[in-house]
Design a protein around this motif. Structure first.
Motif, PDB file in Angstrom:
ATOM      1  N   PRO A 226       0.815  -1.225   0.000  1.00 14.92           N
ATOM      2  CA  PRO A 226       0.000   0.000   0.000  1.00 14.92           C
ATOM      3  C   PRO A 226       0.847   1.273   0.000  1.00 14.92           C
ATOM      4  O   PRO A 226       2.028   1.254   0.356  1.00 14.92           O
ATOM      5  CB  PRO A 226      -0.795  -0.116   1.297  1.00 14.92           C
ATOM      6  CG  PRO A 226       0.057  -0.948   2.196  1.00 14.92           C
ATOM      7  CD  PRO A 226       0.746  -1.941   1.301  1.00 14.92           C
ATOM      8  N   ALA A 227       0.209   2.349  -0.424  1.00 12.37           N
ATOM      9  CA  ALA A 227       0.852   3.663  -0.325  1.00 12.37           C
ATOM     10  C   ALA A 227       1.237   3.916   1.120  1.00 12.37           C
ATOM     11  O   ALA A 227       0.452   3.669   2.039  1.00 12.37           O
ATOM     12  CB  ALA A 227      -0.092   4.751  -0.836  1.00 12.37           C
ATOM     13  N   SER A 228       2.464   4.382   1.339  1.00 13.10           N
ATOM     14  CA  SER A 228       2.979   4.503   2.703  1.00 13.10           C
ATOM     15  C   SER A 228       4.020   5.600   2.792  1.00 13.10           C
ATOM     16  O   SER A 228       4.593   6.029   1.783  1.00 13.10           O
ATOM     17  CB  SER A 228       3.624   3.180   3.162  1.00 13.10           C
ATOM     18  OG  SER A 228       2.732   2.092   3.071  1.00 13.10           O
ATOM     19  N   THR A 229       4.257   6.019   4.018  1.00 16.75           N
ATOM     20  CA  THR A 229       5.430   6.836   4.316  1.00 16.75           C
ATOM     21  C   THR A 229       6.490   5.897   4.869  1.00 16.75           C
ATOM     22  O   THR A 229       6.226   5.118   5.791  1.00 16.75           O
ATOM     23  CB  THR A 229       5.106   7.923   5.348  1.00 16.75           C
ATOM     24  OG1 THR A 229       4.115   8.801   4.805  1.00 16.75           O
ATOM     25  CG2 THR A 229       6.350   8.739   5.696  1.00 16.75           C
ATOM     26  N   TRP A 230       7.691   5.978   4.310  1.00 18.42           N
ATOM     27  CA  TRP A 230       8.750   5.034   4.647  1.00 18.42           C
ATOM     28  C   TRP A 230       9.924   5.750   5.309  1.00 18.42           C
ATOM     29  O   TRP A 230      10.312   6.854   4.898  1.00 18.42           O
ATOM     30  CB  TRP A 230       9.281   4.350   3.389  1.00 18.42           C
ATOM     31  CG  TRP A 230       8.257   3.581   2.612  1.00 18.42           C
ATOM     32  CD1 TRP A 230       7.433   4.062   1.633  1.00 18.42           C
ATOM     33  CD2 TRP A 230       7.954   2.187   2.741  1.00 18.42           C
ATOM     34  NE1 TRP A 230       6.640   3.056   1.154  1.00 18.42           N
ATOM     35  CE2 TRP A 230       6.926   1.890   1.809  1.00 18.42           C
ATOM     36  CE3 TRP A 230       8.437   1.165   3.551  1.00 18.42           C
ATOM     37  CZ2 TRP A 230       6.387   0.618   1.661  1.00 18.42           C
ATOM     38  CZ3 TRP A 230       7.904  -0.104   3.415  1.00 18.42           C
ATOM     39  CH2 TRP A 230       6.891  -0.372   2.487  1.00 18.42           C
ATOM     40  N   ALA A 231      10.466   5.115   6.340  1.00 22.55           N
ATOM     41  CA  ALA A 231      11.774   5.515   6.857  1.00 22.55           C
ATOM     42  C   ALA A 231      12.774   4.550   6.223  1.00 22.55           C
ATOM     43  O   ALA A 231      12.646   3.327   6.362  1.00 22.55           O
ATOM     44  CB  ALA A 231      11.819   5.415   8.375  1.00 22.55           C
ATOM     45  N   ILE A 232      13.746   5.090   5.518  1.00 23.16           N
ATOM     46  CA  ILE A 232      14.678   4.284   4.726  1.00 23.16           C
ATOM     47  C   ILE A 232      16.084   4.477   5.284  1.00 23.16           C
ATOM     48  O   ILE A 232      16.588   5.604   5.373  1.00 23.16           O
ATOM     49  CB  ILE A 232      14.630   4.704   3.247  1.00 23.16           C
ATOM     50  CG1 ILE A 232      13.191   4.532   2.715  1.00 23.16           C
ATOM     51  CG2 ILE A 232      15.615   3.895   2.417  1.00 23.16           C
ATOM     52  CD1 ILE A 232      12.984   5.114   1.318  1.00 23.16           C
ATOM     53  N   ARG A 291       7.644   1.129   7.397  1.00 19.22           N
ATOM     54  CA  ARG A 291       6.548   2.106   7.293  1.00 19.22           C
ATOM     55  C   ARG A 291       6.426   2.857   8.620  1.00 19.22           C
ATOM     56  O   ARG A 291       6.516   2.265   9.695  1.00 19.22           O
ATOM     57  CB  ARG A 291       5.239   1.416   6.959  1.00 19.22           C
ATOM     58  CG  ARG A 291       5.287   0.661   5.633  1.00 19.22           C
ATOM     59  CD  ARG A 291       3.909   0.318   5.152  1.00 19.22           C
ATOM     60  NE  ARG A 291       3.184  -0.495   6.110  1.00 19.22           N
ATOM     61  CZ  ARG A 291       1.849  -0.608   6.148  1.00 19.22           C
ATOM     62  NH1 ARG A 291       1.111   0.069   5.299  1.00 19.22           N
ATOM     63  NH2 ARG A 291       1.263  -1.385   7.034  1.00 19.22           N
ATOM     64  N   VAL A 292       6.216   4.155   8.531  1.00 15.73           N
ATOM     65  CA  VAL A 292       6.135   4.980   9.732  1.00 15.73           C
ATOM     66  C   VAL A 292       4.996   5.979   9.644  1.00 15.73           C
ATOM     67  O   VAL A 292       4.487   6.289   8.555  1.00 15.73           O
ATOM     68  CB  VAL A 292       7.452   5.747   9.991  1.00 15.73           C
ATOM     69  CG1 VAL A 292       8.592   4.793  10.304  1.00 15.73           C
ATOM     70  CG2 VAL A 292       7.814   6.651   8.803  1.00 15.73           C
ATOM     71  N   ALA A 293       4.585   6.475  10.806  1.00 19.18           N
ATOM     72  CA  ALA A 293       3.623   7.551  10.911  1.00 19.18           C
ATOM     73  C   ALA A 293       4.143   8.551  11.926  1.00 19.18           C
ATOM     74  O   ALA A 293       4.682   8.156  12.969  1.00 19.18           O
ATOM     75  CB  ALA A 293       2.254   7.029  11.335  1.00 19.18           C
TER      76      ALA A 293
END
Length: 295
Positions: A226-232, A291-293
């Motif tokens: 899914p569409a996500s915000t990622w910490a890479i 994935r992060v929020a």
């Protein structure tokens, strides 16, 4: 409730239920994360698996009772969850080096494993390279296997899975299925885990390729991310032989150094490992994506 408080609530539950059946789903719920995430985090921080820690604590408490009460060995075995006195005696002797009966003698040396408490250790001696990116959903496909978090088995079995897939030709077949030429930079084959719910301490792990209009996905498992915000997070440069060690160390640092103090909460599921090669130098590096929020 902050990260440390949640984790320590989970440990308190374990301590209060050493003589009862411990609900591992409830442990994860107290920590506000998935079972997979809790098992992984615990093993990284404590250096042992959750199951091993629980056994050590039970046998430590049992040793105190052996030396300070007249409780029968049978009753002690049943109290700490063993099906028979023989099974309890084997486990007790393996840990303490003596049988429960001999442990009653004065002067016998036993081992005590204390209760764990999580806290933050401030190091600051090595920087972590990371970035935050928001991405649309995408689809991957590949070769799936299931691994157990019990006793840290996944740390040994995942590298073996890679070796097996290389040796039996499935890695090359997956590359061919992309109908794309390999190029400098990101590998055509990467990995993803924890992308669907499982039971019994198992988690799914897949060697994947990104799906494109050129891909031949016949016979492969597909996963929609899914569409996500990622910490890479980016690793140091390393040789190909060091990849397994480097990626595991990188993930450990994310869980134990970055997450406890970051302004982000981890979102469960869909953890990626990405692999890169610089053909001009022969050096490799890898990334772990979570994935992060924002808190």
């Amino acid at each position: 409730m902050d990260w440390l408080t949640r984790m320590n609530h989970a440990l308190e539950y374990i301590e209060e239920n050493l003589t009862e059946e411990i609900d591992k789903q409830h442990i994860a719920k107290l920590a506000c994360c998935s079972e997979f995430h809790f098992y992984r985090l615990f093993s990284f921080i404590a250096g042992i698996s959750l199951g091993e820690y629980i056994r050590h604590r039970r046998l430590t408490k049992a040793a105190f009772e052996v030396q300070n009460s007249s409780i029968k060995i049978l009753d002690l075995a049943l109290k700490y969850g063993y099906e028979s006195p023989e099974a309890f005696t084997r486990a007790f002797q393996k840990l303490h080096g003596v049988t429960p009966t001999l442990a009653r003698n004065e002067g016998v040396a036993l081992k005590a494993y204390p209760k764990i408490t999580f806290h933050i250790s401030i190091k600051g001696d090595e920087a972590m390279d990371y970035r935050i990116e928001s991405k649309e959903g995408f689809t991957v496909y590949g070769i799936e296997e299931f691994f157990s978090t019990e006793n840290g088995e996944n740390l040994k079995e995942v590298p073996r899975f890679w070796e097996k897939v290389y040796d039996d030709g499935r890695y090359d077949s997956l590359i061919k299925s992309t109908n794309t030429a390999s190029s400098k930079g990101l590998s055509l084959i990467n990995s993803i885990c924890d992308y669907r719910k499982t039971e019994n301490n198992l988690f799914p792990y897949m060697l994947f390729a990104f799906m494109t209009d050129k891909s031949n996905t016949s016979g492969y498992k597909t996963v929609d991310v899914p569409a996500s915000t990622w910490a890479i997070f980016k690793s140091k440069d390393h040789s190909s032989e060091e990849t397994s060690i480097v990626i595991q160390d990188l993930i450990k640092r994310v869980y134990t150094e970055w997450l406890p103090t970051a302004n982000y909460d981890k979102v469960d599921g869909y953890e990626l490992e990405m692999y890169y090669e610089d053909l001009s130098t022969g050096k490799h590096h890898c990334e772990t994506w979570i994935r992060v929020a924002q808190k």
